[in-house]
Design a protein around this motif. Structure first.
Motif, PDB file in Angstrom:
ATOM      1  N   ASP A 461     -23.365 -10.619  15.534  1.00 10.63           N
ATOM      2  CA  ASP A 461     -24.446 -10.426  14.697  1.00 10.63           C
ATOM      3  C   ASP A 461     -25.209  -9.187  14.806  1.00 10.63           C
ATOM      4  O   ASP A 461     -26.087  -9.113  14.312  1.00 10.63           O
ATOM      5  N   GLY A 462     -24.731  -8.312  15.816  1.00 12.00           N
ATOM      6  CA  GLY A 462     -25.749  -7.195  15.909  1.00 12.00           C
ATOM      7  C   GLY A 462     -26.764  -6.928  16.925  1.00 12.00           C
ATOM      8  O   GLY A 462     -27.321  -5.965  17.035  1.00 12.00           O
ATOM      9  N   ARG A 463     -26.905  -8.037  17.627  1.00 13.18           N
ATOM     10  CA  ARG A 463     -28.088  -8.097  18.783  1.00 13.18           C
ATOM     11  C   ARG A 463     -27.592  -7.311  20.122  1.00 13.18           C
ATOM     12  O   ARG A 463     -26.659  -7.427  20.174  1.00 13.18           O
ATOM     13  N   GLY A 464     -28.761  -6.508  20.474  1.00 12.58           N
ATOM     14  CA  GLY A 464     -28.408  -5.729  21.336  1.00 12.58           C
ATOM     15  C   GLY A 464     -29.669  -4.854  22.019  1.00 12.58           C
ATOM     16  O   GLY A 464     -30.710  -5.160  21.236  1.00 12.58           O
ATOM     17  N   LEU A 465     -29.487  -3.840  22.794  1.00 17.02           N
ATOM     18  CA  LEU A 465     -30.677  -3.199  23.289  1.00 17.02           C
ATOM     19  C   LEU A 465     -31.135  -2.468  22.172  1.00 17.02           C
ATOM     20  O   LEU A 465     -32.340  -2.283  21.975  1.00 17.02           O
ATOM     21  N   GLU A 466     -30.251  -1.694  21.390  1.00 18.44           N
ATOM     22  CA  GLU A 466     -30.538  -0.853  20.302  1.00 18.44           C
ATOM     23  C   GLU A 466     -31.459  -1.599  19.240  1.00 18.44           C
ATOM     24  O   GLU A 466     -32.560  -0.951  18.928  1.00 18.44           O
ATOM     25  N   LEU A 467     -31.117  -2.805  19.114  1.00 13.85           N
ATOM     26  CA  LEU A 467     -31.793  -3.674  18.049  1.00 13.85           C
ATOM     27  C   LEU A 467     -33.433  -3.840  18.382  1.00 13.85           C
ATOM     28  O   LEU A 467     -34.247  -3.650  17.706  1.00 13.85           O
ATOM     29  N   ALA A 468     -33.468  -4.328  19.750  1.00  8.48           N
ATOM     30  CA  ALA A 468     -34.654  -4.353  20.270  1.00  8.48           C
ATOM     31  C   ALA A 468     -35.633  -3.338  20.432  1.00  8.48           C
ATOM     32  O   ALA A 468     -36.584  -3.298  20.155  1.00  8.48           O
ATOM     33  N   PHE A 469     -34.892  -1.940  20.908  1.00  7.07           N
ATOM     34  CA  PHE A 469     -35.648  -0.807  20.675  1.00  7.07           C
ATOM     35  C   PHE A 469     -36.178  -0.312  19.325  1.00  7.07           C
ATOM     36  O   PHE A 469     -37.241  -0.155  19.226  1.00  7.07           O
ATOM     37  N   ASP A 470     -35.516  -0.779  18.380  1.00  7.33           N
ATOM     38  CA  ASP A 470     -35.688  -0.334  17.030  1.00  7.33           C
ATOM     39  C   ASP A 470     -36.787  -1.205  16.407  1.00  7.33           C
ATOM     40  O   ASP A 470     -37.627  -0.683  15.645  1.00  7.33           O
ATOM     41  N   PHE A 471     -36.945  -2.551  16.718  1.00  7.29           N
ATOM     42  CA  PHE A 471     -37.768  -3.409  16.190  1.00  7.29           C
ATOM     43  C   PHE A 471     -39.056  -3.123  17.011  1.00  7.29           C
ATOM     44  O   PHE A 471     -40.282  -3.132  16.247  1.00  7.29           O
ATOM     45  N   HIS A 472     -39.371  -2.709  18.200  1.00  8.59           N
ATOM     46  CA  HIS A 472     -40.631  -2.531  18.930  1.00  8.59           C
ATOM     47  C   HIS A 472     -41.103  -1.215  18.807  1.00  8.59           C
ATOM     48  O   HIS A 472     -42.341  -0.976  18.878  1.00  8.59           O
ATOM     49  N   ALA A 473     -40.317  -0.200  18.411  1.00  7.15           N
ATOM     50  CA  ALA A 473     -40.890   1.173  18.615  1.00  7.15           C
ATOM     51  C   ALA A 473     -42.010   1.263  17.672  1.00  7.15           C
ATOM     52  O   ALA A 473     -43.020   1.951  18.001  1.00  7.15           O
ATOM     53  N   PRO A 474     -42.074   0.843  16.245  1.00  6.67           N
ATOM     54  CA  PRO A 474     -43.049   1.123  15.480  1.00  6.67           C
ATOM     55  C   PRO A 474     -44.534   0.231  15.787  1.00  6.67           C
ATOM     56  O   PRO A 474     -45.448   1.168  15.884  1.00  6.67           O
ATOM     57  N   TYR A 475     -44.428  -0.491  16.736  1.00  8.88           N
ATOM     58  CA  TYR A 475     -45.638  -1.291  17.099  1.00  8.88           C
ATOM     59  C   TYR A 475     -46.278  -0.470  18.308  1.00  8.88           C
ATOM     60  O   TYR A 475     -47.395  -0.152  18.447  1.00  8.88           O
ATOM     61  N   LEU A 476     -45.323   0.094  19.216  1.00 11.04           N
ATOM     62  CA  LEU A 476     -45.724   0.965  20.428  1.00 11.04           C
ATOM     63  C   LEU A 476     -46.176   2.292  19.833  1.00 11.04           C
ATOM     64  O   LEU A 476     -47.154   2.726  20.615  1.00 11.04           O
ATOM     65  N   ALA A 477     -45.430   2.785  18.838  1.00  7.37           N
ATOM     66  CA  ALA A 477     -45.989   4.023  18.399  1.00  7.37           C
ATOM     67  C   ALA A 477     -47.372   4.143  17.614  1.00  7.37           C
ATOM     68  O   ALA A 477     -47.831   5.041  17.019  1.00  7.37           O
ATOM     69  N   ALA A 495     -42.511   3.347  29.307  1.00  7.80           N
ATOM     70  CA  ALA A 495     -41.627   4.146  29.761  1.00  7.80           C
ATOM     71  C   ALA A 495     -40.192   3.664  29.606  1.00  7.80           C
ATOM     72  O   ALA A 495     -39.408   4.566  29.619  1.00  7.80           O
ATOM     73  N   THR A 496     -40.067   2.498  29.174  1.00 10.07           N
ATOM     74  CA  THR A 496     -38.709   1.981  28.721  1.00 10.07           C
ATOM     75  C   THR A 496     -38.257   2.918  27.379  1.00 10.07           C
ATOM     76  O   THR A 496     -36.866   3.243  27.525  1.00 10.07           O
ATOM     77  N   PHE A 497     -39.094   3.609  26.767  1.00 13.41           N
ATOM     78  CA  PHE A 497     -38.566   4.314  25.754  1.00 13.41           C
ATOM     79  C   PHE A 497     -38.003   5.642  25.819  1.00 13.41           C
ATOM     80  O   PHE A 497     -37.421   6.573  25.323  1.00 13.41           O
ATOM     81  N   GLU A 498     -38.387   6.356  27.180  1.00  8.68           N
ATOM     82  CA  GLU A 498     -37.857   7.426  27.830  1.00  8.68           C
ATOM     83  C   GLU A 498     -36.294   7.173  28.176  1.00  8.68           C
ATOM     84  O   GLU A 498     -35.356   7.927  27.737  1.00  8.68           O
ATOM     85  N   LEU A 499     -36.041   6.025  28.508  1.00  8.92           N
ATOM     86  CA  LEU A 499     -34.764   5.768  28.782  1.00  8.92           C
ATOM     87  C   LEU A 499     -33.956   5.481  27.477  1.00  8.92           C
ATOM     88  O   LEU A 499     -32.790   5.898  27.144  1.00  8.92           O
ATOM     89  N   ALA A 500     -34.809   4.807  26.304  1.00  7.79           N
ATOM     90  CA  ALA A 500     -34.253   4.535  25.118  1.00  7.79           C
ATOM     91  C   ALA A 500     -33.620   5.863  24.567  1.00  7.79           C
ATOM     92  O   ALA A 500     -32.766   5.946  23.884  1.00  7.79           O
TER      93      ALA A 500
END
Length: 535
Positions: A461-477, A495-500
């Motif tokens: 159903d599409g769960r994975g790291l990219e989905l987690a990155f996508d969900f949290h990015a707007p809040y961190l930014a 720092a996680t988003f440098e790897l993302a």
């Protein structure tokens, strides 16, 4: 088909019948009781024995000393041993593996898994071909899961299959087993040699953001690492409840969820932070400059913490008065990273390096391989710790376990939006959500260096790291307001988003990096990630 002649060597295994003290030629690893015993033997009077109550998925083993059996490159090896079992929940196994002149692991071969339950003496065999740069061969006798295992009458020989001269025929290749596991080249945890060379070229040509990150790293972080005092759990702090000053002891850090206790004795934790950070930075400085002074200091710190008998930490997780299990993974993983980067340094004494490898294996095994019913970030950091320790030990079974459990955790911890559901009840819900994702991302980076793509792994159903990155990015930014409780909105895991962003160059990921401001620094284990992983 040409007829062939197989020429076996004499038995290469030392003390093959275990009629004299096996600890002269063999050592042990894992959780169990290891004995030289006369209570059972296939031949003669003695055998070696392992008794363990370890959980399924863990193993204990007798091993020949890594540099005691000289190896020959590009040869067919055959090994056999007689084993006896009582109440073995999983299996006993024979393994042969190969090592180069610098004692880097080259790969190995495993027998089948037929020695299970209760069985009388049975011969177990395995065959394989040694790699081109082999200098040593090692034999291992493993017990997986709980039970009792006896070992006797081991044989290791190399053979050459030589075709007889029949002019019109074509020799048939001799089949060999398929090597198990992943490459164990060093460096190879978060960076490999080609990636290090690419960083050096970018810095030398003045490319940004690498040049700025390098200058900051070399001018600020590296001098501080060179000046780091030798650290040890035996230095200062309260005596652990066990009475053994070599045990890791750290009082619980919280008065309530997310609220720190300023009076807790954290001496060992602060020491682990210092040694992990310094060894990582020194290892990276050595990798980027080749200057021996950085590797020499790193070795001193590693030896004091994990090798020297007077100062070494006992290689085990401890549980005194509810202390946090996460402290060791978030600190010592950095030491493993630095050790990986200096692994080929000729000034690192081989004997000390072997003790360190054994120490890493022991502490990793001591954490166990149990799986929590409601896993939080602790489990993600445990997975990272197991996989990073496997980089040092070359233990492919630990690596397999870590990558498989990583996948199992995704649908348990993450919902269909990408939220880390078991962290949302925390008073610092955004921080701990990112804390989980940080560890998941670092494990994915280790997997990437072994040809395993966890970055792109998705459930049905599409769960994975990219989905987690996508969900949290707007809040961190800062583009959206976090909808759950967060009592410390000033402390986040940018720092996680440098790897993302290194994984996939999405504008939303770059927005997070811009919000943080380069160079970005992962403060626990990876250090200057803009320098090492920027895109």
């Amino acid at each position: 088909m040409n007829p062939t002649v197989t020429i076996p060597s004499s038995n290469l295994a030392p003390n093959s019948g275990f009629e004299t003290d096996p600890t002269v030629d063999y050592f042990t690893h894992g959780n169990g009781t290891f004995t030289w015993t006369t209570d059972a033997a296939n031949n003669g009077n003695s055998s070696t024995k392992i008794v363990s109550s370890q959980p399924a998925g863990s193993y204990a083993r007798w091993l020949s000393k890594t540099d005691i059996i000289s190896g020959q490159a590009n040869n067919d090896y055959s090994a056999s041993v007689w084993m006896k079992t009582i109440n073995v929940a999983q299996y006993g196994m024979l393994v042969i593996n190969f090592w180069d002149e610098s004692l880097n692991y080259l790969g190995g071969y495993e027998s089948d898994k037929s020695m299970t339950g209760t069985s009388d003496w049975t011969e177990v065999t395995v065959q394989g071909n040694s790699p081109s740069n082999t200098s040593y061969a090692r034999i291992e006798f493993r017990l997986y899961g709980p039970g009792e295992l006896w070992i006797d009458d081991v044989n290791l020989s190399l053979t050459k299959t030589i075709p007889t001269p029949v002019p019109s025929s074509t020799p048939t290749p001799v089949p060999t087993a398929t090597p198990s596991g992943y490459t164990s080249d060093h460096p190879g945890m978060y960076l490999n040699a080609n990636e290090i060379d690419a960083i050096i070229k970018k810095v030398d040509s003045g490319q940004q953001p690498w040049k700025e990150a390098y200058d900051k790293f070399m001018n600020e972080d590296v001098p501080a690492a060179l000046n780091t005092k030798i650290q040890s759990v035996t230095y200062g702090g309260k005596v652990p409840p066990s009475g053994d000053i070599h045990d890791y002891f750290s009082e619980t850090p919280y008065t309530s969820d997310g609220v720190y206790n300023p009076y807790a004795d954290k001496s060992d934790y602060y020491g682990a932070i210092a040694v992990g950070k310094a060894v990582r930075n020194l290892g990276l400085a050595y990798a980027l400059t080749g200057e021996n002074k950085y590797a020499d200091k790193a070795v001193q710190l590693i030896n004091a913490w994990s090798v020297n008998p007077e100062t070494r930490m006992n290689p085990k997780f401890t549980d005194f008065n509810g202390q946090s299990y996460v402290e060791i993974p978030i600190t010592l993983t950095g030491m493993f990273y630095g050790a990986d980067l200096i692994w080929n340094y000729q000034g690192w004494n081989v004997a000390d390096k072997n003790v360190f490898k054994s120490w890493v294996g022991d502490i990793s095994t001591s954490r166990g391989r149990s799986k929590e019913s409601t896993p939080t970030n602790y489990e993600n950091w445990k997975v990272l710790f197991v996989s990073s320790s496997a980089v040092i030990t070359g233990d492919n079974n630990d690596m397999d376990w870590a990558f498989q459990y990583w996948k199992e955790l995704v649908p348990i911890q993450m919902d269909e939006k990408g939220q880390m559901v078991n962290e949302l009840r925390r008073t610092r819900s955004l921080f701990y959500s990112l804390f989980s994702i940080n560890a998941m991302t670092q494990t994915a980076e280790i997997a990437r260096h072994r040809g395993i793509d966890l970055y792109n792994y998705k459930t049905d159903d599409g769960r994975g790291l990219e989905l987690a990155f996508d969900f949290h990015a707007p809040y961190l930014a800062g583009k959206e307001n976090w909808p759950y409780q967060e009592i410390r909105p000033d402390l986040f895991e940018y720092a996680t988003f440098e790897l993302a962003h290194s994984f996939k160059q999405k504008p939303s990921y770059k927005d997070v990096i811009d919000k943080a401001g380069r160079p970005v620094y992962e403060k626990r284990t990876m250090g200057p990630v803009t320098l090492t992983h920027a895109k």
